[in-house]
Design an enzyme around this catalytic site. Sequence first.
Site, PDB file in Angstrom:
ATOM      1  CB  CYS A 143      56.676  65.638  54.199  1.00  0.00           C
ATOM      2  SG  CYS A 143      57.884  65.528  55.264  1.00  0.00           S
TER       3      CYS A 143
ATOM      4  CG  HIS B  58      30.600  27.806  35.757  1.00  0.00           C
ATOM      5  ND1 HIS B  58      31.310  26.714  35.427  1.00  0.00           N
ATOM      6  CD2 HIS B  58      29.933  27.260  36.776  1.00  0.00           C
ATOM      7  CE1 HIS B  58      31.170  25.789  36.173  1.00  0.00           C
ATOM      8  NE2 HIS B  58      30.088  26.173  37.010  1.00  0.00           N
TER       9      HIS B  58
ATOM     10  CB  CYS C  73      63.376  58.369  56.564  1.00  0.00           C
ATOM     11  SG  CYS C  73      63.527  58.687  54.572  1.00  0.00           S
TER      12      CYS C  73
END
Length: 523
Positions: free
Chosen positions: A323, A278, A336
């Site tokens: 909506c 790695h 809302c």
Amino acid sequence: MTDCSDNDIEVLDDMSVMDESLFDGSVYESDEGDDVYFDNVEAGSSNKKSYQVDFISHSTQDLQDTQDKQINQVSSVLGLQNIEAAALLRYFQWNKEKLFERYTEAPDKVMKSAGLKSISEPSSTSSTTTTTSNSLPLKRVKHQYTCEICFDDDADMEFTALNCGHHFCNTCYEHYLRQKILEEGESRRIQCPQDQCHMVVDEHTISKLVDNKIKLRYDRLLNRTFVDDNDAFRWCPSPDCEYAVECHIPSVSLISTIPTVECGQGHKFCFGCSLSDHQPAVCSLVKKWLQKCKDDSETANWISAHTKDCPKCQSAIEKNGGCNHMTCRKCRYEFCWVCMGPWTEHRSSYYACNRFDEKSGTNARENQAKSRASLERYLHYYNRFANHEQSAKLDQDLYKKTERKMQEMQETSDLSWIEVQFLKKAVDVTVECRMTLKWTYAFAFYLEKSHQTEIFEDNQRDLEMATEQLSELLDKPLDEENITQLRQNVLDKTVYVKQRREILLDDTLNGLQEGRWKFFIEL
């Protein structure tokens, strides 16, 4: 640090013969047309790069020879039998210095702790039984013994007893050893079957009592404990590989070194964490990155960026329609989506959804923006990390295509089988660079932005571009009329890609050791 621009790439592409100093033992075509092919640089040699470490690969026989050498040394220094020296070394996990120090201070205490007969302790074996060492199978001569497991005292039975004096028939002893070795996987300290007795059953006794299959398993377990007990040894993590690697890298160096090693079968892995190679990311960073990729933390980031909490019950809600009138499925509260206020106010004179409330709206929007930015940053690096990983896997399929292309090239030109090996090596280099690039993105994710970061990203970009160009060359269909040109282009590009990888790894390692890189996590 050396940097190359796009113009350098084109110059290298057009070169027919490259300077020998660029190759470092890779590929060089002389004026006479003789090819010197890619030889792996041996760690510890004069050609070792700054990011490479010294290591030695050991086969099973090598491990046995190493153990025998240390056993003979301890036996000679302390004047003990090899069986006793082996038991002491395993007790001290093959730390000879610690063994010599403790033994010199209190030999009897050390022998007893290791499950051996003390130096000053007389043998408990009766003079009427035959024995030639610390513990051997004993056949009853005059005295009548009773097995302390099956309680049988047949006059024709053979018994075994260690120096502790606990006698067991050979059948029960063999069954006990079989269970310990095959079922429990024990080898280092198999103790006397007697309860509360800590005398260790030595190798010679085990050899006399068990069959070849169990003895072979026992020897393999001893080899494994030798490697497991020694900090300077690691088993190769590849399946069914029985090679071990010796590398003397202290654990404190793992924050500035990536000790990539290679076993005798050609499997590369990190000596520090036993994961696949790695570079250029250090082990602790790799561990954090892999954990981050697995963790639910990124799922939480997505939820934070794409959902909102119900103002009443705090349940997470995702908007699935146009909506803005939302109804929480859990508590049935209506609100809302835009302003998070009660929906009832949106049908009356109290409607104020179009007005921005500085006090109530700033923190929520800032937190959501931060979550979205954090998620986008993570996905930027993760997508590129995963892309190179996937590309490396796909490039593995190139080996089959390349082998067919090599055969075709040999049939349609005057090149020998050895001379067409450059194609396979080019694929090797491509896959290796893909894996390096993959880990550069994990490394870059944790880097703090600075001038040094820009240099790293420039090196990353150059390697990525060169790797893609080499990959495209390998994907091109074979043109019989341009084989010579294709060969030269692939050779040149392969060397250039290797050089770019070395530059990136070299600069990254030097930066780690010099403390140039700043991370926003603790390594």
